[in-house]
Design an enzyme around this catalytic site. Structure first.
Site, PDB file in Angstrom:
ATOM      1  N   GLU A 176       0.828  -1.217   0.000  1.00 51.22           N
ATOM      2  CA  GLU A 176       0.000   0.000   0.000  1.00 51.22           C
ATOM      3  C   GLU A 176       0.860   1.265   0.000  1.00 51.22           C
ATOM      4  O   GLU A 176       0.769   2.113   0.889  1.00 51.22           O
ATOM      5  CB  GLU A 176      -0.943   0.004   1.214  1.00 51.22           C
ATOM      6  N   GLU A 369      -5.377  -8.242  -1.382  1.00 54.27           N
ATOM      7  CA  GLU A 369      -6.046  -8.070  -0.084  1.00 54.27           C
ATOM      8  C   GLU A 369      -7.496  -7.711  -0.329  1.00 54.27           C
ATOM      9  O   GLU A 369      -7.789  -6.802  -1.115  1.00 54.27           O
ATOM     10  CB  GLU A 369      -5.444  -6.912   0.719  1.00 54.27           C
TER      11      GLU A 369
HETATM   12  C1  BGP Z   1      -4.325  -2.996   4.951  1.00 51.74           C
HETATM   13  C2  BGP Z   1      -3.005  -3.556   5.369  1.00 51.74           C
HETATM   14  C3  BGP Z   1      -3.018  -4.836   6.099  1.00 51.74           C
HETATM   15  C4  BGP Z   1      -4.290  -5.120   6.860  1.00 51.74           C
HETATM   16  C5  BGP Z   1      -5.561  -4.613   6.226  1.00 51.74           C
HETATM   17  C6  BGP Z   1      -6.762  -4.608   7.112  1.00 51.74           C
HETATM   18  O1  BGP Z   1      -4.259  -1.615   5.055  1.00 51.74           O
HETATM   19  O2  BGP Z   1      -2.172  -3.751   4.246  1.00 51.74           O
HETATM   20  O3  BGP Z   1      -1.839  -4.954   6.811  1.00 51.74           O
HETATM   21  O4  BGP Z   1      -4.197  -5.123   8.173  1.00 51.74           O
HETATM   22  O5  BGP Z   1      -5.422  -3.324   5.705  1.00 51.74           O
HETATM   23  O6  BGP Z   1      -6.680  -3.516   7.992  1.00 51.74           O
HETATM   24  P1  BGP Z   1      -6.932  -3.621   9.531  1.00 51.74           P
HETATM   25  O7  BGP Z   1      -6.010  -4.671  10.001  1.00 51.74           O
HETATM   26  O8  BGP Z   1      -6.628  -2.301  10.076  1.00 51.74           O
HETATM   27  O9  BGP Z   1      -8.361  -4.011   9.689  1.00 51.74           O
END
Ligand code: BGP
Length: 475
Positions: A176, A369
């Protein structure tokens, strides 16, 4: 395409799941590992960093993947994963970040992880840097603000390609990468608090990361010719809140703050709208001719992205009602429902993003993701503990149907790795209770729990989606 058309996916579609080292491994000070920024972020991005590691930090133990990876990868194999996305903890390989020699014990750990993947015929998909800059680089250099980081990262990437390049085909340079604009410590390892950071330093950090990304691509071509390198962008479609042309322009301007990162990685140069925005902000960057040549000559093989939410945008400040978002928020869309954490759910937005990126870049796309963070309740069914997570099944089904629509639209989609295929510590809030997995991990926000792994209802559901190559999805 009509509703009677079955959802189809390419035969070699890379189905799988995604994780990050700092959110699963634990063992934060084992195996010669140095500290990373995550060791001073016990509450994620919700509170300022701490001076040093604190016991309330769930990431110190994570889900103990460091000791249980064989069991976990076997479970992924049982679901039929064709790929597994994990990150390498930079501070396991270079504990401080600026050494000249890597830590062999750290390298050997990932050898073993890759061995397990190979044993099950799972293709590793490796993120080189996923929100886990070595703390020393943050405290001594102020992270990516400092150009020295380019050389440290290049050395680290070269070590990885030399060691694993023949066994790992798919690589992502920075998780990201666009989020550095919003979360400078998390994403850019920048110690200066966000409210004291100048725009020039922030955009210089962006530039330094972009050059480092190009250098990693260059290194991969030299050291691992069969490897394919992608950028990784936080994708978030930005819809105009109304058809008013001012709202449409405002949404384009906001969306371009994300699209720029793909434009630069794919086209190898800064787009005009980006340069204008720097000028308008009074930002003057140090960009050498060598930087320009590196960006131009080392563009990516594919574009990968995360997708959780879409947002709206308006030129009318009185209507800018903000919602919650992945790392950064946007204007709430009144037509959408939200998750328990306020992230608005928009399956069609995924089809929109896939079409937009394909039309714009004509590069293979990889969804690395996507998933639903939710509170899960353990129940006992036929003497076995499980979670009846129909809400998660519905979320995945609806998003994957839209991926199938995009495939039918002619978009080249390489694969899909669900976020947090096994429960892990959340990035933004550092909670265990924000669960994403097909596999439940018995660990609670207060750190209690056996760390046992339990299959949720969605485990069998996803296994069937993969086995049928998407044919079991329902419209
Ligand atoms: C993205 C990241 C991840 C992950 C995901 C979900 O921004 O790349 O590392 O964690 O989001 O976010 P969160 O864990 O804050 O729910």
């Amino acid at each position: 395409m009509t509703d009677s058309t079955p959802v189809t996916f390419p035969q070699d579609f890379l189905w799988g799941g995604a994780t990050a080292a700092n959110q699963i491994e634990g063992a934060y000070n084992e195996g010669g590992k140095g500290l990373s920024i995550q060791d001073v972020m016990p509450q994620g991005i919700t509170t300022p960093r701490t001076a040093g590691p604190t016991d309330d930090n769930l990431k110190q133990v994570g889900i103990d993947f460091y000791h249980r990876f064989a069991e976990d990868i076997a479970l992924f194999a049982e679901m039929g994963f064709r790929t597994f996305r994990f990150s390498i903890a930079w501070s396991r390989i270079f504990p401080l970040g600026d050494e000249t020699e890597p830590n062999e014990e750290g390298l050997a750990f990932y050898d073993r992880v890759i061995d397990e993947c190979e044993k099950h015929g799972i293709e590793p998909l490796v993120t080189i840097s996923h929100y886990e800059t070595p703390l020393h680089l943050t405290e001594t250099y102020d992270g990516w603000v400092n150009r020295d980081l380019i050389g440290f990262y290049e050395r680290y990437a070269r070590v990885l390609f030399a060691r694993y390049g023949a066994r790992v085909k798919y690589w992502l340079t920075f998780n990201e990468i666009n989020s550095v604009l919003h979360a400078p410590l998390l994403s850019g390892g920048i110690n200066t608090p966000k409210d004291q950071l100048t725009r020039t330093d922030l955009y210089q950090a962006v530039h330094n990361e972009l050059v480092a990304s190009a250098l990693a691509t260059k290194a991969a071509r030299e050291l691992a010719p069969s490897a394919r390198v992608g950028c990784m962008i936080l994708a978030m479609p930005v819809y105009p809140l109304s058809p008013d042309p001012d709202d449409v322009m405002a949404s384009l301007t906001t969306e371009r703050t994300n699209l720029a990162f793909g434009d630069i990685h794919v086209r190898g140069e800064y787009p005009g709208y980006y340069l204008r925005s720097l000028r308008d902000q009074g930002v003057e960057l140090v960009i050498t001719d060598e930087d320009r040549a590196l960006l131009k000559e080392n563009t990516v093989d594919f574009v990968s992205f995360s997708y959780y939410v879409s947002v709206a945008e308006t030129a009318d400040n009185s209507k800018r009602v903000m919602g919650e978002g992945n790392i950064f928020p946007g204007v709430a869309n009144p037509t959408l429902k939200a998750s328990e954490w306020g992230w608005q759910i928009d399956p069609v937005g995924l089809r929109i993003v896939l079409n937009q990126f394909w039309d714009r870049w004509q590069k293979p796309l990889f969804i690395v993701e996507n998933g639903l963070g939710a509170n899960d309740e353990l129940v006992t069914v036929d003497g076995r503990k499980t979670v009846i997570d129909d809400y998660r099944i519905e979320y995945f089904n609806d998003h994957l149907v839209q991926v199938g629509e995009a495939v039918a639209d002619g978009v080249d989609v390489m694969g899909y790795t669900s976020w947090g295929c096994i429960d892990l510590v959340s990035a933004s809030t550092a909670q265990m209770s924000k669960r994403y997995g097909f596999i439940y991990v018995d660990r609670n926000d207060d750190g209690t729990g056996t760390l046992d792994r339990l299959k949720k209802k969605s485990f069998d559901w996803y296994a069937e989606v993969i086995r049928s190559n998407g044919a079991s999805l329902t419209r």
